[in-house]
Write a protein that holds these residues in place. Structure first.
Motif, short mmCIF file in Angstrom:
data_model
loop_
_atom_site.label_atom_id
_atom_site.label_comp_id
_atom_site.label_asym_id
_atom_site.label_seq_id
_atom_site.Cartn_x
_atom_site.Cartn_y
_atom_site.Cartn_z
N GLU A 1 1.41 0.60 0.93
CA GLU A 1 0.14 0.15 0.71
C GLU A 1 0.34 -1.29 -0.45
O GLU A 1 -0.33 -1.98 -0.14
CB GLU A 1 -1.05 0.93 0.05
CG GLU A 1 -1.11 1.92 1.19
CD GLU A 1 -2.28 3.13 0.63
OE1 GLU A 1 -2.55 2.86 -0.31
OE2 GLU A 1 -2.46 3.99 1.47
N ALA A 2 1.19 -1.17 -1.54
CA ALA A 2 1.21 -2.16 -2.66
C ALA A 2 1.81 -3.49 -2.27
O ALA A 2 1.33 -4.46 -2.41
CB ALA A 2 1.84 -1.38 -3.69
N VAL A 3 2.82 -3.30 -1.42
CA VAL A 3 3.64 -4.47 -1.01
C VAL A 3 2.79 -5.61 -0.10
O VAL A 3 2.56 -6.73 -0.52
CB VAL A 3 4.99 -4.22 0.03
CG1 VAL A 3 5.43 -5.60 0.73
CG2 VAL A 3 5.81 -3.29 -0.81
N PRO A 4 2.07 -5.08 0.93
CA PRO A 4 0.96 -6.03 1.53
C PRO A 4 -0.09 -6.64 0.85
O PRO A 4 -0.26 -7.80 0.77
CB PRO A 4 0.54 -5.20 2.74
CG PRO A 4 1.54 -4.25 3.11
CD PRO A 4 2.20 -3.69 1.67
N ALA A 5 -0.63 -5.76 -0.14
CA ALA A 5 -1.52 -6.17 -1.13
C ALA A 5 -1.05 -7.46 -2.13
O ALA A 5 -1.58 -8.34 -2.46
CB ALA A 5 -1.97 -5.12 -1.92
N ILE A 6 0.16 -7.20 -2.40
CA ILE A 6 0.83 -8.28 -3.57
C ILE A 6 1.27 -9.25 -2.83
O ILE A 6 0.90 -10.46 -3.39
CB ILE A 6 2.22 -7.68 -4.11
CG1 ILE A 6 2.19 -6.50 -5.03
CG2 ILE A 6 2.97 -8.56 -4.56
CD1 ILE A 6 3.40 -5.57 -5.28
N ILE A 7 1.71 -9.51 -1.64
CA ILE A 7 1.89 -10.62 -0.84
C ILE A 7 0.65 -11.36 -0.67
O ILE A 7 0.48 -12.57 -1.01
CB ILE A 7 2.57 -10.26 0.35
CG1 ILE A 7 3.92 -9.81 0.26
CG2 ILE A 7 2.66 -11.38 1.34
CD1 ILE A 7 4.67 -9.15 1.39
N ARG A 8 -0.52 -10.64 -0.38
CA ARG A 8 -1.64 -11.28 0.18
C ARG A 8 -2.45 -11.95 -1.31
O ARG A 8 -3.24 -12.86 -1.16
CB ARG A 8 -2.79 -10.48 0.69
CG ARG A 8 -2.17 -10.35 2.37
CD ARG A 8 -3.42 -9.83 3.22
NE ARG A 8 -2.93 -9.47 4.45
CZ ARG A 8 -2.67 -10.15 5.44
NH1 ARG A 8 -2.75 -11.56 5.23
NH2 ARG A 8 -2.16 -10.27 6.77
N ALA A 9 -2.20 -11.30 -2.47
CA ALA A 9 -2.91 -11.91 -3.58
C ALA A 9 -2.17 -12.56 -4.37
O ALA A 9 -2.29 -13.09 -5.53
CB ALA A 9 -3.14 -10.45 -4.45
#
Length: 739
Positions: free
Chosen positions: A125-133
């Motif tokens: 869950e963290a990886v997509p959140a990091i990429i988008r932020a």
């Protein structure tokens, strides 16, 4: 404990963005882990032109189970409030816990048990959140999806994600890009996908594919091998750490190579050649054994060439030759036009819409530079040379010893050169060379001035009048340069304060803080004796005539009172604030500057006074005297609150106690000594004169009751304390000293 590897593969990331991006990736992962209650033992970031990566070491296999408690509404709250809380928690009314608060109200609480989660699920869950932020300074959309503003944005098209927890892939995806263990190696030295077995094997696996993922290691290679390439040819590399970082950010397998260019190009100024190589080509410059620029450069290739780099060097040399040919053309063309002719074009450049053109600024600066010399503020004397005490009465009296002996001719020559340099200082702004390389403004003006045979002092002043550019930069000492530099910075400060464009918070679009530090450095390093208010007044007058009311004289100053009042009320305080910043880095206490600033407008005297004061208050005598002053000041302050103002001390009308008689006598003896020492700028002597009083003050407070029942004694003793306070205030405002 297990390690986690994340690599985000994309097209080339600009070198200037890489270092911050690496830090941001680490920061964002730490934040995502913290939300889940996880913390890595260590997170190491990596970045190359084509990939952003990190390894988080020592992660647990799963998060711990936790119980979370949320406070809700009161038990008797309206149904709507209760429904909202239940919807937020996902519980029913009978699952809530009812408790009594400190006021006796019954309040509902939700107790939510959260079971532990596998760490890979958290990471997925963290990886997509990091990429988008991700906070790229500039990012882009690409492909068919880019037609929507909701599509993925990245610095350059994102091509792949490697996400490994131990030896297992963390399954995650974003915008159709799924994670895996495969990446790519060097663009030219490697073909096909490369599988990464574990996080620990990441660096070694890519190194075998000619990719050095550690940007720190690439910097070492660029720095050391560039130095070695220059040394083999008998040259020394010109140090440039910024260029080291940039070349490391442009390559995944850096290979520094030495090349050469036609020595005939050395007829172009050295700064032009170096800037051309650095800015346009990212090349390192070399110098010979005498420190002169050599006809050689070091470029950094991104491949190991079969021919040892011969073709690469030849290609780079051709490109550099074209660049240097352009520079030589500008140099030759600019020299055909005298600086005085170039300066006539400055009326076509707006300095600021409310402050006129650059030509207007030049006119003001020229007059102010001349005034600084004519008033003796800037002269040919050696910096720090002592002056007679009477010269401190006004800035106009502070003349060079030679000038005071009647050397009017020498002073006029100096003033003429200062004015000439000021009138030509901005002329290179309209030259072809500075148009191509704005960084060379001033520098090129100095070269053009020397080429047309102007005096060295004038050429040097044109070259260096922007200095010092911030704290730590070289401070000019040549009189003509100092006059022009000081006038230029004062004009800028007064002008922008006049139109109320002061720095606010972190914003300083016109670099006024830097200009102020420059003025302070020029004055203090050169020992220039000037009352700042006089210099500000002179600059304000020039603005009033030229900008505010071009056809009117100083009698119309009142019509521009608001802006002028702003200058005189706020610019001195601005200088004080900047002085504190500058001196803080040198270990000087800001409260000591506050203690003497109201008594001094001459920065040289002010700092000498502060230095003596700091040395004094750090001694036992100084600390005890300060304590005595505060005791006296507190007594007087308490009386003032009662409406009692101390009378002037005129002596005793009664038989005084020994301690108060001794204090009165000591003040009569030591105060003149301190005042005379201050007049001679012997501030250490002034402090010593005060320190002699200290034991007497101690005895006075031990033996004498100030608030005596006898009205006459009380008034006399309060008057004596007021005299003590006034005596010490002549040295410094001790009420502003902390500690």
């Amino acid at each position: 404990m297990t390690d986690f590897l994340l690599e985000l593969l994309c097209e080339e990331i600009p070198a200037r963005m890489q270092e911050k991006a690496s830090a941001d990736l680490v920061r964002l992962l730490e934040a995502e882990l913290a939300k889940a209650g996880l913390k890595a033992k260590d997170i190491e970031g990596f970045v190359t032109p084509r990939r952003l990566a990190l390894i988080a070491r020592g992660l647990p296999e799963a998060t711990e189970a936790v119980s979370e408690e949320l406070k809700g509404p009161r038990a008797d709250a309206p149904e709507q409030a209760l429904a909202g809380f239940l919807g937020k928690t996902g519980l029913t009314r009978d699952q809530l816990v009812e408790r009594e608060d400190a006021k006796g109200n019954k309040v509902l609480f939700a107790v939510i048990d959260k079971p532990g989660r596998p760490t890979p699920d958290v990471l997925a869950e963290a990886v997509p959140a990091i990429i988008r932020a991700f906070p790229w300074p500039k990012s882009m959309r690409w492909g068919k999806a880019s037609s929507s503003s909701e599509s993925l944005r990245w610095v350059r098209p994102l091509q792949g994600i490697v996400a490994l927890f131990g030896d297992a892939v963390v399954p995650t995806a974003i915008d159709g890009i799924e994670s895996g263990r495969e990446t790519v190696g060097h663009r030219f030295h490697s073909t096909g996908p490369i599988a990464i077995p574990t996080a620990d094997a990441y660096e070694a696996t890519l190194h075998a594919a000619h990719v050095i993922v550690d940007h720190r290691e690439r910097r070492v290679i660029v720095r050391e091998e560039a130095e070695e390439a220059a040394a083999i040819a008998g040259f020394t590399l010109v140090e440039d750490e910024g260029l080291v970082h940039e070349n490391a950010g442009l390559t995944e397998w850096p290979v520094p190579l030495l090349g050469r260019f036609d020595p005939e190009f050395l007829s172009v100024p050295r700064e032009v050649i170096q800037l051309t190589m650095r800015t346009n080509q990212k090349y390192f410059a070399c110098v010979d054994g005498e420190g002169k620029l050599a006809p050689a450069f070091v470029c950094t290739a991104n491949i190991v060439a079969a021919d040892g780099g011969k073709a690469i060097v030849e290609g780079n040399a051709k490109v550099l030759a074209a660049r240097l040919s352009d520079a030589r053309f500008f140099w030759e063309q600019d020299k055909k036009i005298a600086l005085a002719e170039q300066a006539k074009k400055l009326d076509q450049i707006v300095f600021h819409e409310k402050l006129g053109t650059v030509a207007d600024k030049v006119e003001r600066v020229a007059k102010l530079a001349r005034w600084l010399v004519e008033e003796g503020i800037v002269s040919s004397r050696h910096p720090g040379e002592s002056r007679d005490p009477e010269l401190h009465a006004s800035s106009s009296a502070a003349l060079d010893p030679g000038v005071r002996r009647g050397d009017e001719e020498g002073r006029k020559a100096l003033a003429d050169m200062a004015e000439q340099a000021a009138r030509l200082a901005k002329a290179d702004l309209v030259t072809g060379m500075v148009g191509e390389f704005p960084e060379l403004q001033g520098v090129m003006g100095g070269y053009y001035a020397r080429a047309e045979g102007l005096p060295d002092a004038v050429a040097d002043a044109i070259r260096d009048h922007y200095k010092p550019v911030g704290q730590g930069d070289d401070v000019p000492t040549a009189p003509v340069t100092v006059a022009v530099s000081l006038a230029d910075k004062l004009d800028t400060l007064v002008g922008f304060f006049l139109i109320d464009q002061r720095p606010t918070g972190s914003r300083d679009p016109f670099a006024l803080r830097r200009a102020c530090i420059g003025v302070i450095e020029l004055l203090t390093k050169n020992g220039l004796r000037v009352w700042l208010v006089n210099a500000i007044q002179k600059s304000v007058s020039a603005f009033t005539r030229q900008i505010c009311h071009p056809d009117l004289g100083e009698e119309k100053l009142a019509e521009h009172k608001a802006g002028i009042d702003l200058v005189f009320s706020q610019l001195p305080d601005f200088f004080t604030d900047r002085l504190k910043v500058q001196q803080r880095d040198l270990g000087v206490r800001h409260d000591l500057i506050d203690a003497v600033v109201d008594a001094e407008d001459d920065l040289v005297r002010l700092l000498a006074r502060v230095k003596a004061l700091q040395a004094f208050v750090e001694t036992d005598d100084g600390a005890n005297l300060l304590a005595g002053y505060r005791r006296a000041a507190n007594i007087l302050k308490a009386e003032a609150k009662k409406g009692t103002e101390p009378k002037a001390f005129t002596g005793f009308s009664y038989e005084p106690d020994a301690a108060e008689a001794e204090l009165a006598q000591m003040l009569d003896t030591q105060l003149p000594v301190a005042e005379e020492a201050i007049a001679r700028e012997q501030f250490e002597e002034a402090m010593t004169a005060l320190s002699v009083i200290r034991p007497t003050i101690d005895r006075f407070f031990d033996d004498v009751t100030v608030n005596s029942q006898d009205e006459t004694k009380r008034e006399t003793r309060l008057a004596l304390l007021d005299k003590l306070r006034a005596a010490m205030q002549k040295v410094a405002d001790f009420s502003k000293i902390e500690g």
